[in-house]
Motif scaffolding. Structure first.
Motif, PDB file in Angstrom:
ATOM      1  N   SER A 175       0.828  -1.204   0.000  1.00 40.13           N
ATOM      2  CA  SER A 175       0.000   0.000   0.000  1.00 40.13           C
ATOM      3  C   SER A 175       0.864   1.257   0.000  1.00 40.13           C
ATOM      4  CB  SER A 175      -0.922  -0.007   1.224  1.00 40.13           C
ATOM      5  OG  SER A 175      -1.770   1.119   1.219  1.00 40.13           O
ATOM      6  N   VAL A 213      -4.831  -4.625  -2.613  1.00 41.38           N
ATOM      7  CA  VAL A 213      -4.408  -3.319  -2.101  1.00 41.38           C
ATOM      8  C   VAL A 213      -5.121  -2.195  -2.850  1.00 41.38           C
ATOM      9  CG1 VAL A 213      -2.458  -1.708  -2.005  1.00 41.38           C
ATOM     10  CG2 VAL A 213      -2.169  -4.065  -1.226  1.00 41.38           C
ATOM     11  N   LEU A 244      -7.618   0.736  -1.343  1.00 45.56           N
ATOM     12  CA  LEU A 244      -7.424   2.173  -1.538  1.00 45.56           C
ATOM     13  C   LEU A 244      -8.636   2.801  -2.229  1.00 45.56           C
ATOM     14  CD1 LEU A 244      -3.652   2.196  -2.575  1.00 45.56           C
ATOM     15  CD2 LEU A 244      -4.634   2.962  -0.407  1.00 45.56           C
TER      16      LEU A 244
END
Length: 201
Positions: free
Chosen positions: A14, A68, A72
């Motif tokens: 991330s 990931v 997000l």
């Protein structure tokens, strides 16, 4: 005994993705914003090649990266769209605090590597009210993450001009409205600060 391979964590991936977008914005790649073109996960994977090298298969790399990216997206940072059977990644909000933080960090890292120190110090200090100590503590941690040196409890410094970056910090951190920016020709006891920034000759 065979050395065990260290497993890369999702948090590291991330951070790598956020750094990628911070780099892209710093370089002026406006095409990653909104619906202007977007990028493919493969481009991000190429950027993270060293980080992901411990993952054996491309399939596993894709799976972890996609997880990931979706996380997000939930945080309103990215927007994932499917076109012709392929995932395209867009930066949804270039002013998101995390994106701005990584953009600032990349700029400051660039200055440390490329600029010659002129002997001046650029100080940031603040006096956040005790009732807002959570914001004060967050601001302290943020400045350290960005690469500032803690000179005193609420005084941080950097060896290169950073007024624009400080202005950006004020925009993303509510407690940062109490921040002041000063340029100092000389400070007392600067040896530790010079050592921190590797400026000792």
């Amino acid at each position: 005994m065979k050395k065990r391979t260290r497993l890369v964590k999702y948090g590291e991936i991330s951070k790598g993705v956020l750094t990628y977008f911070g780099d892209a914005l710093m370089a002026g790649y406006s095409s990653i914003e909104g619906r202007r073109g977007g990028i493919s996960p493969m481009m991000i994977m190429g950027y993270l090649e060293d980080l992901l090298k411990s993952i054996k298969t491309d399939q596993e790399k894709n799976r972890k990266l996609l997880r990931v990216l979706k996380n997000l997206e939930k945080q309103e940072i990215l927007d994932l769209q499917e076109k012709d059977g392929k995932v395209i990644v867009y930066l949804k909000n270039k002013n998101h605090p995390k994106i701005v933080e990584y953009s600032i960090k990349n700029i400051l890292e660039f200055k440390k590597k490329e600029k010659k120190w002129n002997g001046k110090w650029f100080l940031v200090f603040f006096d956040v009210p005790e009732i807002q100590r959570n914001k004060r503590d967050y601001l302290r941690k943020l400045l350290v993450r960005l690469g500032f040196y803690q000179y005193q409890k609420s005084v941080y410094l950097f060896p290169y001009e950073c007024e624009k970056e400080v202005t950006l910090i004020k925009k993303i951190v509510e407690g940062a409205k109490y921040m002041k920016y000063i340029i100092a020709e000389k400070i007392e006891d600067e040896t530790n600060a010079k050592a921190y920034f590797k400026l000792l000759s």
